[in-house]
Each structure stands twice: as structure tokens, then as C-alpha cells.
Design an enzyme around this catalytic site. Structure first.
Site, PDB file in Angstrom:
ATOM      1  N   HIS A   1       0.821  -1.222   0.000  1.00  0.00           N
ATOM      2  CA  HIS A   1       0.000   0.000   0.000  1.00  0.00           C
ATOM      3  C   HIS A   1       0.853   1.270   0.000  1.00  0.00           C
ATOM      4  O   HIS A   1       1.733   1.426   0.847  1.00  0.00           O
ATOM      5  CB  HIS A   1      -0.913  -0.013   1.227  1.00  0.00           C
ATOM      6  CG  HIS A   1      -1.975   1.038   1.177  1.00  0.00           C
ATOM      7  ND1 HIS A   1      -3.178   0.831   0.551  1.00  0.00           N
ATOM      8  CD2 HIS A   1      -1.999   2.313   1.627  1.00  0.00           C
ATOM      9  CE1 HIS A   1      -3.916   1.926   0.636  1.00  0.00           C
ATOM     10  NE2 HIS A   1      -3.220   2.843   1.281  1.00  0.00           N
TER      11      HIS A   1
ATOM     12  N   ALA B   1      -2.041  -5.757   7.306  1.00  0.00           N
ATOM     13  CA  ALA B   1      -0.751  -5.083   7.475  1.00  0.00           C
ATOM     14  C   ALA B   1      -0.752  -3.741   6.741  1.00  0.00           C
ATOM     15  O   ALA B   1      -1.103  -3.667   5.561  1.00  0.00           O
ATOM     16  CB  ALA B   1       0.374  -5.974   6.946  1.00  0.00           C
TER      17      ALA B   1
ATOM     18  N   VAL C   1       1.610  -2.037   5.563  1.00  0.00           N
ATOM     19  CA  VAL C   1       2.510  -1.960   4.413  1.00  0.00           C
ATOM     20  C   VAL C   1       2.106  -2.930   3.305  1.00  0.00           C
ATOM     21  O   VAL C   1       2.761  -2.987   2.272  1.00  0.00           O
ATOM     22  CB  VAL C   1       3.974  -2.264   4.803  1.00  0.00           C
ATOM     23  CG1 VAL C   1       4.458  -1.249   5.830  1.00  0.00           C
ATOM     24  CG2 VAL C   1       4.123  -3.679   5.336  1.00  0.00           C
ATOM     25  N   GLU C   2       1.032  -3.693   3.536  1.00  0.00           N
ATOM     26  CA  GLU C   2       0.605  -4.626   2.494  1.00  0.00           C
ATOM     27  C   GLU C   2      -0.771  -4.205   1.982  1.00  0.00           C
ATOM     28  O   GLU C   2      -0.884  -3.243   1.243  1.00  0.00           O
ATOM     29  CB  GLU C   2       0.643  -6.062   3.029  1.00  0.00           C
ATOM     30  CG  GLU C   2       2.072  -6.446   3.450  1.00  0.00           C
ATOM     31  CD  GLU C   2       2.224  -7.895   3.880  1.00  0.00           C
ATOM     32  OE1 GLU C   2       1.848  -8.794   3.113  1.00  0.00           O
ATOM     33  OE2 GLU C   2       2.732  -8.137   4.994  1.00  0.00           O
ATOM     34  N   MET C   3      -1.851  -4.850   2.430  1.00  0.00           N
ATOM     35  CA  MET C   3      -3.172  -4.488   1.906  1.00  0.00           C
ATOM     36  C   MET C   3      -3.828  -3.353   2.686  1.00  0.00           C
ATOM     37  O   MET C   3      -4.776  -2.740   2.204  1.00  0.00           O
ATOM     38  CB  MET C   3      -4.076  -5.715   1.906  1.00  0.00           C
ATOM     39  CG  MET C   3      -3.650  -6.781   0.904  1.00  0.00           C
ATOM     40  SD  MET C   3      -4.866  -8.122   0.892  1.00  0.00           S
ATOM     41  CE  MET C   3      -4.182  -9.184  -0.387  1.00  0.00           C
TER      42      MET C   3
END
Lengths: 347, 347
Positions: free
Chosen positions: A94, A134, A136-138
Site C-alpha cells: 500500500h 498489514a 505496508v501490504e493491503m
């Protein structure tokens, strides 16, 4: 006639019988360390692999609307066409943030004792909940995911079929269970090594057999054993000698970050080595792109052995025989959004 | 008996014969404007759809290594599981940049007279070269793409099979041609409207038929006709009244940006309306998520007609009958990288 007869005996003595003895001994030793990938996945705990549940899981696995931005699906980082990984040192998430560790393969992950590089998720369902949330992810929330899924008629029908009799079929947990059921189908049987293990002497060539022997003799198999060649136990990266900061960044202390226990400092789950030739770059840092280099680093850091160039080449050749049959996956048709589906947010 | 006989006549007079006449007239009028999607794609100019070329194109379409970062494949923005689009107002690209316009669907794109919202690419092969190089999309260069493809044995074999007899099979142009061959397979025949057009009176219900009649009577079909319900000609957005800046941002002047001709100011290709219920959000700006709202805006801006609520509902119901059969697409297994494959770059 006589000359011919002698030649045949000589040939037999030089080739077939000698090899047959070696192969049998090599296989017997290997069977003490490893198991072939079965043709069908094992039964899941607290989950059943009905067709409806697996198909729903495939939709969820490929649906980027599970992410807040609408860009990332599970398949983005665990690409079924690329050995179950994204081929990046660490994943892009993201807002173009970087994940802290290299994305592990989804293939054969069902055989791991626990999930993530530090084993913090006991199974694939718990694992699936991590990247969704997360930042930094989704970068999504369970509530927003459930709201998204409930807004689409296709998912209302799909969850009802996959979780029959449940009053509240669409839940974050059931999303994760459906993804687990799909992921459990992603296994790769019949690698050439498995064919050798099951009795085909000709499945490996001479170098690959030397590599297998070296893999066991030097101690690799002590950590990278079992059906998945790893994924079962935890070891410090640097049992003997800690690698440099490029390969083992100081800031990532592995299981220590979970347990705050000194014995877990820089401890990670032994990486499963199935399909390793498809899953570069290597290590939790994703810092090494070359399999030979990764093998050499492991020799020094974990075994305290400076492997010879020939040993590295042999072991690497052997590791390339762990590539199995990749399952055929049809790209699912995803449910259509409705006017109540939350809009993508990419701030 | 007599009562029964009269009742049957009365029923016939009230229902079937009347409808039959209407249906035939409606179909005849519709056949003047539209064509069904054929079961097979049309022949391509300067390209042939061999199995080898289509399969190679599928690999390329799904390969994120075509992008500089290794994150984006064609399928990221033209998702075959989501109506051929990404479901975003404008796409997210390299470095989390936003594209200037909403991603058009890849489904049935082969039937468009030209590609992109401004028609600047004459065919799908030329189109495919655009996003690969666009700084806000894949941000790659033809040389780097070719270097990437040449580095992988799987692509060396795949291009040789797809372009037999060519000395330099792996080229940026051939990459684009293979993608075009694959994309040409992405057609969606047998929409309910097409079934009606081909003679099935019952394929549409009464409201949908009213919507079809209104679609032709109010003038929608003048721009959104042919096999693809659009995609053939160029019109100013705001033939009658220019929409507000939310829907028609002032900075994007459409074909004017290509031609620098006053007549092309805010001129765009009429959007193809096949599978329109799957491809929200709408317009080149992607500003409108609701199909009813899009229809109402079109009425005012293009036809100068304040459509009634019933007309909007009828036309929208009709547009939902343009959803065809989505082809089954197997996720391809992508070639394995080699040590000479350029590393992902995400700066």
C-alpha cells in the site's frame, strides 16, 4: 563371440550393477530424511475442502478488492504463475511501501508446521489474515473486508454455499478459511527428486545424485528435511557464523521480535526448499538472487563449512530437481460490485 | 368449451400476438444498429492467432516482469476476472502514481476501431506498447523489456514457436503482437441482448425491451452502436451541455491533445458498452460509480434530454443485458528468470 561376451560383462560391472547398488543406498538414506509430496493435499484442521469452499477461496485469493486500495490480491505477492512468489526482494504494498521480508511461496505451504518467516501463524487461515491488515501490504481492516464481501451478491451466494448452515457465513475468519482451502490445493507433486525417492533410478543424473548425497552428508538435511525440505523448525541464521548485514539486516531479529527471548535472536523458520529454482530472490531479506550463492552462504553460516565449488554446483543441481508439477489454476471470475461496495481508498 | 375458446383468444390477443409483433419490430430496428458478438474473434491484420502465439500472449499479459518494478502486469489494470478492468477511478502505476484516465476493458476490445480513450493506437498491438512505456504505468523501456524476455529460456522457446522462421523472434513488436493475439480471444458472446437479436423473444423482459426501444429512440445508439455498442467513432463529451469538472476534468482535453485541432477539444471515443455492468466506474475520468447516474449524465450532456426516472431505469436494465459469457482463462505458468534477467527497479 567370446570377446563380445566379455565386453557385456565388463560393461555390466562398470555401469548398471554398481549404479544400482549406489542408488538403492542413496534412496534408503534419503527416505530417512525426506518424503515425496503426495498427489493430494492432507486433511485440514478445522476446515474442509469442499468444491464450493475451494472455489470461493480462489475468488478471494485473486480479488484485489480485499485490499484497501483495490490494487493488491493475495496473488500479487504469491503469484501462482511464478512459483507462488512475486520475484521481488521484498514486496511492494500500500502506498508503494516495502514489506519487511521476502514473500514466501504459497506452493506447498500447507506442509509447513507454521506460516511466515517467524512461524507466527499456526496455519494458512491465520496467515491469510495478516497481509490483509498489514499497513505496508493491503492496509485493510476486517470490518471493511466483511462489508466489502457482504456488498456483493456473488459472495453472498458463494459464502452460503461454502459454509452451509452458518447463520453468519460471511466473516473475516471464514474468508481466511476459504483461502486456506484453496491454498491447500496448491501443491506440486512429482518433482524429479520425488520420482527418484519413489523408485525411479533414472529420475536424477549423476551430478544430481552427488548433490543429494552432499546435501545429506554436509548437514543441510538436518534443517531442510521432511516433505517440504524445511518449514518445520526454527534456527538462528548464523548457527556458526552470522552473515553480513546485506543478507541478514541487523534490524530484523526474527522470532526475537515475537518472543523477546534471547535464544530467539535472529531465529527464523528453516525455509522450505521445494521449487527453490522458481522462488528467487532468497532468504528472508531477499538479498540473494543466485541459488549457488545462497547455497555457499548457507554452508558458511549454518554448517561452518566452506563448500567447494563442485559441492555447491552439485547441491544446486540437486535442488533444481525439487521443482514439481505446478497445478493448473483457472483465473476465477470475481463477483460484481454493488452500490454499497466500499470504494477503493489509496491515500 | 366456448368460454374456454374465447378465453384462449382473449389471452392470445392480450399477450402473445401483440408481443410477437412488437418483438419482431423491435428486433428489426435493433438489427439496424447492432450486431451480436460472434462466437469466434475476427481475423487480425498483420497477425495470426496460432495456439503458440495466443499462449505466449497469455504469459506476457500476466507477466509483471514486463514492468520496471516487477509489480504490474497487463492483467493488473485489465483484470480478466473483473470485466477486464481494475475497478479503480484511474489506475495505480509505478511509484503509486495515478494514470490520467480510467482503464478501459480488454474484453471485446478487438472490436473497437482504435484503442485508448482518444483512439491514438490503431490496434491492440500498438496499444500494448503504451502502458509498458508510460512513466505512470509500467515505466519500462522496449530495450529493457526485450533484454528481460531474452534472458529467460521459456520465452526464447515461446517466441521461437510463436514466430517461426523469424531470425529475431524476441522483439518489442512481437511481444505486442502476441499480446494482441491473446487479447483477441477475450470476447464475450451470447449476452442476453445478443440472444434476443438472434431471435429469442424471451431473452429480454418487458422492462429491458422498453430500455432497448428508448436506447434507440432517444439517440444513444447513434454513438453507441455496432457490435461493441461504441468504440467506433469520436464525439465531444458535452455535445449539448458540458458536464461538470468532476466528470469532465478541464485538464484532459481528449483528442485535442493529439491533434491540437479545435474540433477535437474534449473529444473522446464513444465508450463501448458491452459488459458495462462489470466495468464501473464510468467515463474517462472514472468519476461515476453508478450506472443509472452515468446514463442520466449522458442524456443531458450528449442528447440534451432530461431522461425520466423510468427511462433511466429502463435503459440501465437494458444495458445490463449486454453482459456476455466471460471466457475461461487459465493462469499461465510464467518462464523462470535467469541470472541475466534484469532485476526489478522500483525507485
Amino acid at each position: 563371440m567370446r570377446t563380445l561376451f566379455l565386453s557385456a560383462v565388463a560393461l555390466a560391472a562398470l555401469a548398471a550393477p554398481a549404479l544400482a547398488v549406489d542408488d538403492a543406498a542413496l534412496r534408503e538414506e534419503a527416505l530417512g530424511w525426506f518424503e515425496p509430496i503426495p498427489m493430494n493435499p492432507p486433511a485440514l484442521e478445522n476446515n474442509v475442502m469442499t468444491r464450493a469452499r475451494v472455489d470461493l477461496g480462489a475468488q478471494l485469493f485473486f480479488d484485489p478488492r480485499i485490499s484497501r486500495s483495490g490494487l493488491f490480491s493475495c496473488n500479487t505477492c504469491h503469484n501462482v504463475g511464478m512459483g507462488g512468489v512475486d520475484g521481488l526482494e521484498v514486496s511492494i504494498g500500500h502506498g508503494w511501501q516495502k514489506g519487511p521480508r521476502n514473500a514466501p511461496t504459497v506452493y506447498n505451504a500447507i506442509f509447513n508446521a507454521a506460516q511466515f518467516w517467524d512461524g507466527r501463524a499456526p496455519d494458512l487461515a491465520e496467515q491469510a489474515k495478516g497481509p490483509v491488515q498489514a499497513g505496508v501490504e493491503m492496509n485493510n481492516t476486517p470490518d471493511r473486508v466483511v462489508e466489502t464481501l457482504r456488498s456483493m451478491e456473488g459472495y453472498v451466494v458463494g459464502f452460503a454455499a461454502a459454509f452451509p448452515g452458518e447463520a453468519d457465513a460471511i466473516s473475516f475468519h471464514n474468508m481466511a478459511r476459504a483461502i486456506e482451502a484453496f491454498e491447500a490445493t496448491l501443491i506440486t507433486p512429482n518433482a524429479r527428486f520425488d520420482q527418484f525417492l519413489m523408485g525411479d533410478d533414472n529420475a536424477l543424473n549423476a551430478q544430481e545424485k552427488r548433490g543429494l548425497a552432499a546435501f545429506m552428508a554436509t548437514g543441510c538435511a538436518s534443517c531442510h528435511g521432511g516433505v517440504n525440505f524445511g518449514g518445520q523448525e526454527y534456527f538462528p541464521f548464523g548457527v556458526v557464523e552470522r552473515p553480513g548485514a546485506r543478507v541478514l539486516p541487523e534490524g530484523d531479529r526474527g522470532r526475537f521480535q515475537m518472543t523477546q527471548t534471547a535464544a530467539d535472536d535472529y531465529v527464523f523458520r528453516a525455509a522450505p526448499l521445494r521449487n527453490i529454482e522458481l522462488t528467487a530472490p532468497y532468504f528472508h531479506s531477499g538479498a540473494v538472487w543466485d541459488l549457488e550463492e545462497a547455497v555457499a552462504i548457507m554452508g558458511v553460516s549454518q554448517l561452518g563449512a566452506e563448500l567447494t565449488g563442485e559441492e555447491v554446483a552439485d547441491i544446486t543441481a540437486f535442488l533444481r530437481t525439487l521443482t514439481g508439477e505446478i497445478p493448473r489454476v483457472e483465473h476465477p471470475i470475481l463477483p460484481v460490485r454493488s452500490q454499497s461496495t466500499p470504494l477503493p481508498e489509496d491515500m
